[in-house]
Design an enzyme around this catalytic site. Structure first.
Site, PDB file in Angstrom:
ATOM      1  N   LYS A  27       0.817  -1.222   0.000  1.00 57.13           N
ATOM      2  CA  LYS A  27       0.000   0.000   0.000  1.00 57.13           C
ATOM      3  C   LYS A  27       0.845   1.263   0.000  1.00 57.13           C
ATOM      4  CE  LYS A  27       0.218  -2.162   3.993  1.00 57.13           C
ATOM      5  NZ  LYS A  27      -0.139  -3.452   4.540  1.00 57.13           N
TER       6      LYS A  27
ATOM      7  N   GLU B   6      -5.173  -5.564  -5.240  1.00 58.22           N
ATOM      8  CA  GLU B   6      -6.312  -5.949  -4.391  1.00 58.22           C
ATOM      9  C   GLU B   6      -5.905  -6.114  -2.930  1.00 58.22           C
ATOM     10  OE1 GLU B   6      -9.772  -6.490  -5.455  1.00 58.22           O
ATOM     11  OE2 GLU B   6      -9.721  -6.150  -3.297  1.00 58.22           O
TER      12      GLU B   6
ATOM     13  N   VAL C  88      -5.458  -3.083   0.219  1.00 54.98           N
ATOM     14  CA  VAL C  88      -6.484  -2.547   1.125  1.00 54.98           C
ATOM     15  C   VAL C  88      -7.376  -3.697   1.589  1.00 54.98           C
ATOM     16  CG1 VAL C  88      -8.399  -0.933   1.403  1.00 54.98           C
ATOM     17  CG2 VAL C  88      -6.521  -0.371  -0.155  1.00 54.98           C
TER      18      VAL C  88
ATOM     19  N   ILE D  67     -10.063  -9.060   1.985  1.00 54.83           N
ATOM     20  CA  ILE D  67     -11.424  -8.632   1.591  1.00 54.83           C
ATOM     21  C   ILE D  67     -11.410  -8.145   0.142  1.00 54.83           C
ATOM     22  CG2 ILE D  67     -13.334  -7.053   2.082  1.00 54.83           C
ATOM     23  CD1 ILE D  67     -12.148  -6.612   4.854  1.00 54.83           C
TER      24      ILE D  67
ATOM     25  N   GLY E 196       1.739 -11.587  13.511  1.00 47.96           N
ATOM     26  CA  GLY E 196       2.135 -11.234  12.141  1.00 47.96           C
ATOM     27  C   GLY E 196       1.225 -10.223  11.486  1.00 47.96           C
TER      28      GLY E 196
ATOM     29  N   ASP F 128      -0.652   3.546   7.982  1.00 50.58           N
ATOM     30  CA  ASP F 128      -1.116   2.458   7.116  1.00 50.58           C
ATOM     31  C   ASP F 128      -2.567   2.698   6.669  1.00 50.58           C
ATOM     32  OD1 ASP F 128      -0.813  -0.489   6.187  1.00 50.58           O
ATOM     33  OD2 ASP F 128      -2.591  -0.550   7.463  1.00 50.58           O
TER      34      ASP F 128
ATOM     35  N   LYS G 157      -4.251   3.467   2.880  1.00 50.45           N
ATOM     36  CA  LYS G 157      -5.365   2.682   2.333  1.00 50.45           C
ATOM     37  C   LYS G 157      -6.545   3.568   1.944  1.00 50.45           C
ATOM     38  CE  LYS G 157      -4.006  -1.497   4.831  1.00 50.45           C
ATOM     39  NZ  LYS G 157      -4.081  -2.198   6.111  1.00 50.45           N
TER      40      LYS G 157
ATOM     41  N   GLY H 245      -2.830 -10.518   7.842  1.00 48.41           N
ATOM     42  CA  GLY H 245      -2.455 -11.915   8.096  1.00 48.41           C
ATOM     43  C   GLY H 245      -1.966 -12.579   6.825  1.00 48.41           C
TER      44      GLY H 245
HETATM   45  N1  HSE Z   1      -0.376  -3.926   9.288  1.00 49.37           N
HETATM   46  C1  HSE Z   1      -1.517  -4.027   8.443  1.00 49.37           C
HETATM   47  C2  HSE Z   1      -2.764  -4.126   9.307  1.00 49.37           C
HETATM   48  C3  HSE Z   1      -1.377  -5.222   7.558  1.00 49.37           C
HETATM   49  O1  HSE Z   1      -2.612  -4.388  10.502  1.00 49.37           O
HETATM   50  O2  HSE Z   1      -3.872  -3.954   8.808  1.00 49.37           O
HETATM   51  C4  HSE Z   1      -2.392  -5.336   6.494  1.00 49.37           C
HETATM   52  O3  HSE Z   1      -2.350  -4.261   5.618  1.00 49.37           O
END
Ligand code: HSE
Length: 396
Positions: free
Chosen positions: A101, A125, A128, A132, A183, A197, A201, A298
């Site tokens: 992203k 895809e 974001v 999903i 993770g 983040d 998005k 994940g």
């Molecule tokens: N670090 C991001 C989150 C990973 O926790 O949503 C997925 O984009």
């Protein structure tokens, strides 16, 4: 044999290899030919017993110059090497799919332009909402609509942390550590907890649906590091929860866009989205409201979206034409004009009530109270900043 390459053998990269290996039979049935990961580009040492050990390469030029490779998954992250490699691959006429992203949000305009010129795909895809489906539905299934608003829980890590704070009374640090162990978190947790983040998005979604680049530095971004047990108590008293919400809204040819913690009444669709799950509510002028929900981070959920893009490229050797034009001044409204209702926590209630329309008082302890305002702008809010200990916007 259909050969693909993966750049980056981290959480998502190993997930991509695993999905392709595990689902080899069904992928072969769908594509009419078997798919294999011919190369995995990574500089780190890989255990010789790792299933992809013999595919590991360190030299990018090997995959760039291999005519058997028509599709490359860039899951290395960052915007330096990933940018350079993606650009070279697209210019060489190879499709690139990505979960990155940061790169899509910062260089997507240029990379999509190159992809269009070279008649190849640059698909994202997985960038974001993790697993999903959201990019393709926005572009294709909802194409009939004029989209006026997108509201989403776009970061799994912060949603996990906030869920733990509300449900288990966990403190922030413990919940973050758990998210990292699972993770979900970015390598640098600041990208998650400071809202960066989620900002990338919502910038991607807004650029896609409104057709012009929404630059991240134009998105008002506040993370969750200041959310306290007291804030949780105020929200609970209001029969609500707090979620980190990215929102982009088109009003009179301007986009109002933000990422910030918001109070959401229980019983509404986004309020019940917990743990690492993401939810994205889209308002369109034909569909009304539609909500996309699922695992937002994940290994395998994200790999699911990356591999779907790989399949799309292998099936359709043509440009899908995701596209937005360059950023323009004044397309994104100054955040001073963002408006909404706020919970203002203050020990000077009368002073605030004199200046702002307040419709409710929420009290959880002596000596301070929460004032719920009517709709006001951020500019109006700034007029009482000296009286406010804190304010949190409501999401309605
Ligand atoms: N670090 C991001 C989150 C990973 O926790 O949503 C997925 O984009």
């Amino acid at each position: 044999m259909l050969n693909v390459a993966v750049m980056g053998y981290g959480v998502v990269g190993s997930g991509v290899c695993e999905v392709i290996r595990t689902n080899a039979k069904s992928l072969c049935e769908k594509l009419g030919d078997s798919v294999r990961v011919k190369y995995v580009l990574d500089i780190k040492e890989v255990n010789p017993n790792d299933p992809e050990a013999s595919q590991i390469i360190r030299d990018f030029d090997i995959l760039l110059n291999d005519p058997e490779i028509s599709v490359v998954a860039e899951v290395m992250g960052g915007a330096t090497f990933a940018y350079d490699y993606t650009k070279k691959l697209l210019l060489a006429g190879k499709h690139v799919v990505t979960s990155n992203k940061e790169l899509v949000a910062t260089k997507g305009t240029e990379l999509l332009k190159i992809a269009k010129e070279k008649n190849v795909n640059y698909l994202f895809e997985a960038s974001v909402g993790g697993g999903i489906p959201i990019i393709r539905p926005l572009y294709s299934c909802l194409a009939a609509n004029e989209i006026n608003r997108i509201t989403g829980i776009l970061n799994g890590t912060t949603n996990y942390i906030l869920t733990k704070m509300f449900r288990d009374g966990s403190d922030f640090e413990t919940a973050l550590k758990e998210a990292q162990e699972k993770g979900y978190a970015e390598r640098n947790p600041s990208a998650d907890v400071d809202g960066i983040d989620a900002c990338r998005k919502i910038a991607i979604l807004a650029s896609l649906v409104f057709g012009k680049e929404v630059e991240c530095n134009k998105v008002k971004t506040v993370g969750i590091t200041d959310i306290t047990e007291a804030d949780v108590a105020y929200a609970e008293k209001m029969n609500a929860v707090i979620k980190l919400i990215g929102q982009a809204e088109m009003k009179e040819n301007k986009v109002y866009v933000s990422v910030e913690p918001r109070i959401i009444a229980k019983g509404t669709p986004l309020a019940s989205i917990d743990d690492v799950f993401n939810g994205i509510m889209v308002n369109g002028n034909a569909i009304g409201e539609v909500v996309f929900y699922g695992p937002g981070a994940g290994k395998l959920p994200t790999a699911s979206a990356v591999v779907a893009d790989i399949i799309d490229c292998l099936r359709n050797d043509r440009n899908r034409e995701y596209f937005w034009t360059e950023a323009e001044d004044d397309f994104v409204a100054d955040s001073q004009y963002n408006s909404g209702r706020y919970l203002i926590i203050t020990d000077q209630a009368e002073a605030v009530e004199e200046k702002l329309p307040v419709c409710e008082r929420v009290v959880i302890k002596a000596g301070e109270c929460g004032l719920v305002t009517d709709v006001i702008t951020e500019h109006e809010l700034s007029n009482i900043s000296s009286y406010a200990k804190k304010y949190i916007k409501l999401c309605e």
